[in-house]
Design a protein around this motif. Structure first.
Motif, PDB file in Angstrom:
ATOM      1  N   ALA A 385       0.827  -1.150   0.024  1.00 30.53           N
ATOM      2  CA  ALA A 385       0.112  -0.043   0.066  1.00 30.53           C
ATOM      3  C   ALA A 385       0.979   1.419   0.048  1.00 30.53           C
ATOM      4  CB  ALA A 385      -1.067   0.044   1.175  1.00 30.53           C
ATOM      5  N   LEU A 386       1.820   1.224   0.674  1.00 28.68           N
ATOM      6  CA  LEU A 386       2.955   2.402   0.506  1.00 28.68           C
ATOM      7  C   LEU A 386       3.722   2.579  -0.609  1.00 28.68           C
ATOM      8  CD1 LEU A 386       4.549   1.825   4.277  1.00 28.68           C
ATOM      9  CD2 LEU A 386       3.270   4.089   3.620  1.00 28.68           C
ATOM     10  N   LEU A 387       4.131   1.521  -1.233  1.00 27.84           N
ATOM     11  CA  LEU A 387       4.785   1.466  -2.610  1.00 27.84           C
ATOM     12  C   LEU A 387       3.666   2.018  -3.581  1.00 27.84           C
ATOM     13  CD1 LEU A 387       7.334   0.477  -3.796  1.00 27.84           C
ATOM     14  CD2 LEU A 387       6.265  -1.661  -4.272  1.00 27.84           C
ATOM     15  N   GLU A 388       2.603   1.777  -3.575  1.00 23.99           N
ATOM     16  CA  GLU A 388       1.699   2.291  -4.693  1.00 23.99           C
ATOM     17  C   GLU A 388       0.668   3.195  -4.121  1.00 23.99           C
ATOM     18  OE1 GLU A 388       1.605  -1.344  -7.798  1.00 23.99           O
ATOM     19  OE2 GLU A 388      -0.125  -1.075  -6.781  1.00 23.99           O
ATOM     20  N   SER A 389       1.132   3.926  -3.131  1.00 21.75           N
ATOM     21  CA  SER A 389       0.104   5.008  -2.754  1.00 21.75           C
ATOM     22  C   SER A 389       0.030   5.983  -3.622  1.00 21.75           C
ATOM     23  CB  SER A 389       0.945   5.628  -1.326  1.00 21.75           C
ATOM     24  OG  SER A 389       0.337   6.659  -1.023  1.00 21.75           O
ATOM     25  N   THR A 390      -1.460   6.343  -3.648  1.00 20.87           N
ATOM     26  CA  THR A 390      -2.038   7.477  -4.634  1.00 20.87           C
ATOM     27  C   THR A 390      -2.379   8.611  -3.802  1.00 20.87           C
ATOM     28  OG1 THR A 390      -4.170   6.326  -4.646  1.00 20.87           O
ATOM     29  CG2 THR A 390      -2.287   5.921  -6.258  1.00 20.87           C
ATOM     30  N   GLU A 391      -2.101   8.466  -2.469  1.00 21.33           N
ATOM     31  CA  GLU A 391      -2.767   9.595  -1.328  1.00 21.33           C
ATOM     32  C   GLU A 391      -2.310  11.033  -1.849  1.00 21.33           C
ATOM     33  OE1 GLU A 391      -4.587   8.958   1.936  1.00 21.33           O
ATOM     34  OE2 GLU A 391      -5.421   7.366   0.495  1.00 21.33           O
ATOM     35  N   LYS A 392      -0.899  11.410  -1.694  1.00 17.31           N
ATOM     36  CA  LYS A 392      -0.343  12.484  -2.195  1.00 17.31           C
ATOM     37  C   LYS A 392       0.161  12.338  -3.537  1.00 17.31           C
ATOM     38  CE  LYS A 392       0.682  13.278   2.628  1.00 17.31           C
ATOM     39  NZ  LYS A 392       0.741  11.756   3.199  1.00 17.31           N
ATOM     40  N   ASP A 393       0.456  13.288  -4.460  1.00 15.91           N
ATOM     41  CA  ASP A 393       1.182  12.959  -5.591  1.00 15.91           C
ATOM     42  C   ASP A 393       2.554  13.174  -5.272  1.00 15.91           C
ATOM     43  OD1 ASP A 393      -1.304  13.073  -7.175  1.00 15.91           O
ATOM     44  OD2 ASP A 393      -1.439  15.237  -7.241  1.00 15.91           O
ATOM     45  N   ASP A 398       9.974   8.196  -4.089  1.00 15.03           N
ATOM     46  CA  ASP A 398       9.655   8.649  -2.637  1.00 15.03           C
ATOM     47  C   ASP A 398       8.654   7.413  -2.093  1.00 15.03           C
ATOM     48  OD1 ASP A 398      10.669  11.077  -3.109  1.00 15.03           O
ATOM     49  OD2 ASP A 398       8.909  12.012  -3.081  1.00 15.03           O
ATOM     50  N   ASN A 399       7.714   7.029  -2.772  1.00 16.45           N
ATOM     51  CA  ASN A 399       6.998   5.830  -2.263  1.00 16.45           C
ATOM     52  C   ASN A 399       7.913   4.692  -2.281  1.00 16.45           C
ATOM     53  OD1 ASN A 399       4.650   7.283  -2.286  1.00 16.45           O
ATOM     54  ND2 ASN A 399       4.008   6.788  -4.304  1.00 16.45           N
ATOM     55  N   PHE A 400       8.818   4.306  -2.895  1.00 18.27           N
ATOM     56  CA  PHE A 400       9.903   3.270  -2.779  1.00 18.27           C
ATOM     57  C   PHE A 400      10.544   3.524  -1.348  1.00 18.27           C
ATOM     58  CE2 PHE A 400      13.917   1.077  -3.209  1.00 18.27           C
ATOM     59  CZ  PHE A 400      13.556  -0.004  -4.077  1.00 18.27           C
ATOM     60  N   ILE A 401      11.201   4.432  -1.185  1.00 18.34           N
ATOM     61  CA  ILE A 401      12.091   4.795   0.167  1.00 18.34           C
ATOM     62  C   ILE A 401      11.047   4.731   1.225  1.00 18.34           C
ATOM     63  CG2 ILE A 401      13.092   6.385   1.246  1.00 18.34           C
ATOM     64  CD1 ILE A 401      14.649   5.276  -1.322  1.00 18.34           C
ATOM     65  N   LYS A 402       9.812   5.241   1.219  1.00 20.60           N
ATOM     66  CA  LYS A 402       8.840   4.914   2.403  1.00 20.60           C
ATOM     67  C   LYS A 402       8.756   3.587   2.716  1.00 20.60           C
ATOM     68  CE  LYS A 402       6.246   9.202   2.641  1.00 20.60           C
ATOM     69  NZ  LYS A 402       5.136   9.940   2.348  1.00 20.60           N
ATOM     70  N   ALA A 403       8.291   2.816   1.510  1.00 20.75           N
ATOM     71  CA  ALA A 403       7.917   1.188   1.632  1.00 20.75           C
ATOM     72  C   ALA A 403       9.155   0.388   2.267  1.00 20.75           C
ATOM     73  CB  ALA A 403       7.736   0.694   0.285  1.00 20.75           C
ATOM     74  N   LEU A 407       9.806  -1.553   6.420  1.00 22.16           N
ATOM     75  CA  LEU A 407      10.281  -3.000   6.737  1.00 22.16           C
ATOM     76  C   LEU A 407      11.091  -2.960   7.874  1.00 22.16           C
ATOM     77  CD1 LEU A 407      11.098  -4.020   2.936  1.00 22.16           C
ATOM     78  CD2 LEU A 407       9.215  -4.832   4.487  1.00 22.16           C
ATOM     79  N   SER A 408      11.979  -1.808   8.365  1.00 24.15           N
ATOM     80  CA  SER A 408      12.654  -1.775   9.671  1.00 24.15           C
ATOM     81  C   SER A 408      11.813  -1.539  10.854  1.00 24.15           C
ATOM     82  CB  SER A 408      13.608  -0.536   9.582  1.00 24.15           C
ATOM     83  OG  SER A 408      14.157  -0.395   8.187  1.00 24.15           O
ATOM     84  N   ARG A 409      12.320  -2.367  11.780  1.00 23.55           N
ATOM     85  CA  ARG A 409      11.212  -2.391  12.856  1.00 23.55           C
ATOM     86  C   ARG A 409      11.292  -1.079  13.827  1.00 23.55           C
ATOM     87  NH1 ARG A 409      14.556  -6.416  17.369  1.00 23.55           N
ATOM     88  NH2 ARG A 409      16.321  -6.618  16.016  1.00 23.55           N
TER      89      ARG A 409
END
Length: 569
Positions: A385-393, A398-403, A407-409
């Motif tokens: 969901a983070l990787l393909e987020s369409t919430e903000k443009d 950016d989405n890749f880095i968030k995703a 994964l880090s605890r």
């Protein structure tokens, strides 16, 4: 060429070099990337991380970095095309490819100098033998020139007879070559016809860490998530999943056994991975039980929740379990402890009565400290969901880095925001499936089923992304198979199209194989899409690493479909 000793032929080669790390946008690739990053940090290997979403990205990334880097590591991209033909690299560039896409391109398999494949040999790859597909060019030429040199030294009649023998030999050689080429075409067609997936990239790189004796619990957890991603997105067969889970289980018990005597096994920031025989209810520990049942593919399709009867059946199911509605509809962590303790057994017992025999699945769970517990599938849904987020443009990188961060605890906040996005996405998928089935949007086109999401459908922007559309497509086909009475339609594959970019007038098209428990998950749409686009000169873009996902100009849609129907009939 396939690498046999991953430590010597891969890791020790790149250990003292600068490496460009090109990573595809899927969860298995992200997990593999995390494992490799930790290994590189351990040994102070300098690397540059570049997210790539498709072939164009890959080419651009290569062009930008080819001056500074000699070594390129490609994760979940690059195995299924002739990479040297596509990128035209210098002779000293070396590519290490850890990719789940099959079939592996034959040129990549037989190139010894520049292409190194980090791919498990025991996946039944079925690569054709070298002599069947490659022939040295000079073989066919020699022996044709021996008859012109001795002119004039012999009578002409004798020379003509000699020439006849040479001509026959030449004709024979040409015929043999034609036969060989026809056979080669046939062999390659059989080999390249279906697209499927092999062993998860994160599992491969975890095994590298294990060989290097640098594997940690975090790496093991990422490998588990990578494998679960293949199962959630239906890329591998159930048999393959169970086999790989068994391998991971051995690693988990090894790690748990190693940590039993350590004092920190109960500290506040400890991490415990456990093998679970858990429910196939998506995100149920972070949602209410009721919403999870409504939005999980497995239960929703079995109950046919888009019908009134299905809703009634669900109420009966809850009554059969003897769970009060008040408990079922509140957040899972607020439910009474007495109910939660044997919830799985209660649900399993009632599910058996309602024909849901396999509501439980082998998987893994993790505890971070005392408070946070996640199943591997929760992580997959949240990170996707983070990787393909369409919430903000935001941009894809950016989405890749968030995703990657989620994964880090240490980044549990990010993970929780991913879980919230995943819930919205699952609800959108559930509603879209219900409306497609209730309004009969799925049409049988002969050799396949077809469904087009119109512009203006709610949440249509969400389905312009490949993973979201693929998940919707799988869900829709399962639901359709459950609800249709037409036996022939139950055996058909599904093609789904959704608007990708309204301004540019393009649609994204996905094809998936027929729905069955015994399906081998092999997909023939990749080649079919190429042929149909070629024969109608439709304006298509085959940019995705999965060949069964393409972008198509909206106005070419009908002629492209007609060509597909003709091709597959």
């Amino acid at each position: 060429m396939f690498i046999t000793d991953i430590r010597k032929d891969f890791y020790e080669v790149v250990a003292n070099q600068r490496v460009a790390l090109l990573v595809a946008a899927d969860i298995d690739a992200l997990c593999a990337c995390k494992i490799l990053q930790v290994l590189f940090h351990c040994d102070q290997v300098q690397y540059t991380l570049v997210p790539v979403t498709g072939w164009q990205d890959l080419s651009t990334a290569f062009l930008e970095h080819k001056e500074q880097f000699r070594y390129f590591v490609l994760i979940n991209c690059g195995a299924n095309v002739d990479l040297l033909e596509m990128l035209q690299p210098d002779d000293d560039s070396v590519f290490f490819i850890c990719d789940t896409h099959r079939p592996v391109d034959v040129v990549n398999v037989y190139n010894d100098s520049q292409i190194k494949l980090l791919i498990k040999q025991d996946d039944d790859l079925g690569v054709p033998s070298y002599d069947d597909i490659f022939q040295d060019d000079d073989e066919g030429e020699e022996g044709d020139s021996g008859n012109e040199s001795e002119e004039g030294s012999e009578p002409s009649g004798k020379r003509r007879r000699f020439d006849e023998g040479a001509v026959e030999r030449r004709i024979e050689r040409r015929r043999a070559k034609r036969d060989w080429e026809a056979r080669r075409r046939e062999i390659l067609f059989d080999y390249e016809q279906y697209e499927y997936h092999g062993t998860s990239a994160s599992v491969m790189l975890f095994e590298l860490a294990w060989v290097l004796t640098k594997d940690t619990k975090d790496m093991l957890w990422w490998a588990v998530i990578g494998l679960t991603d293949q199962w959630v997105h239906d890329k591998i067969t159930h048999m393959k999943y169970v086999t790989d889970i068994a391998t991971m289980q051995r690693h988990v018990s090894r790690h748990n056994h190693r940590n039993e005597d350590e004092e920190n096994s109960l500290s506040i920031d400890c991490m415990r991975i456990s093998f679970e025989y858990d429910l196939r209810l998506t995100l149920y520990q972070h949602w209410s039980l009721y919403e999870s049942i409504c939005n999980s593919v497995y239960t929703s399709c079995n109950f046919k929740l888009w019908t009134l009867n299905g809703q009634k059946k669900l109420q009966e199911f809850l009554a059969d379990m003897g769970l009060p509605l008040k408990q079922v509809r509140q957040k899972f962590h607020s439910m009474d402890m007495s109910i939660k303790e044997n919830l799985r057994d209660v649900i399993e017992e009632s599910s058996n009565k309602y024909g849901m025999k396999d509501i439980r699945i082998q998987t893994f769970g993790v505890h971070f400290g005392f408070k946070n517990r996640f199943l591997a599938s929760d992580m997959v849904h949240a990170t996707t969901a983070l990787l393909e987020s369409t919430e903000k443009d935001e941009s894809a990188s950016d989405n890749f880095i968030k995703a990657l961060d989620s994964l880090s605890r240490s980044n549990l906040d990010r993970l929780h925001s991913g879980i919230d996005l995943a819930k919205k996405k699952l609800m959108a998928i559930q509603q879209t499936v219900a409306s497609c089935i209730c309004t009969n949007l799925i049409v049988s086109q002969g050799p396949f089923l077809y469904c087009y999401l119109m512009e203006g459908t709610p949440d249509v922007k969400l389905f312009s992304k490949p993973l979201a559309l693929t998940l919707l497509c799988k869900y829709l086909l399962k639901a359709f198979v459950q609800s249709t009475r037409n036996k022939r339609c139950k055996l058909l594959p599904l093609i789904m199209a959704a608007p990708k970019d309204v301004e540019k007038g393009s649609v994204i098209v996905v094809g998936i194989p027929p729905e069955s428990e015994t399906s081998d998950k092999k997909n023939f749409f990749g080649r079919a899409f190429e042929k149909a686009a070629e024969s109608t000169s439709s304006r298509t873009l085959h940019d995705n690493f999965d060949t069964s996902i393409i972008t198509l100009k909206t106005e070419d849609r009908s002629k492209f479909l007609d060509a597909l129907i003709t091709l597959l009939s």
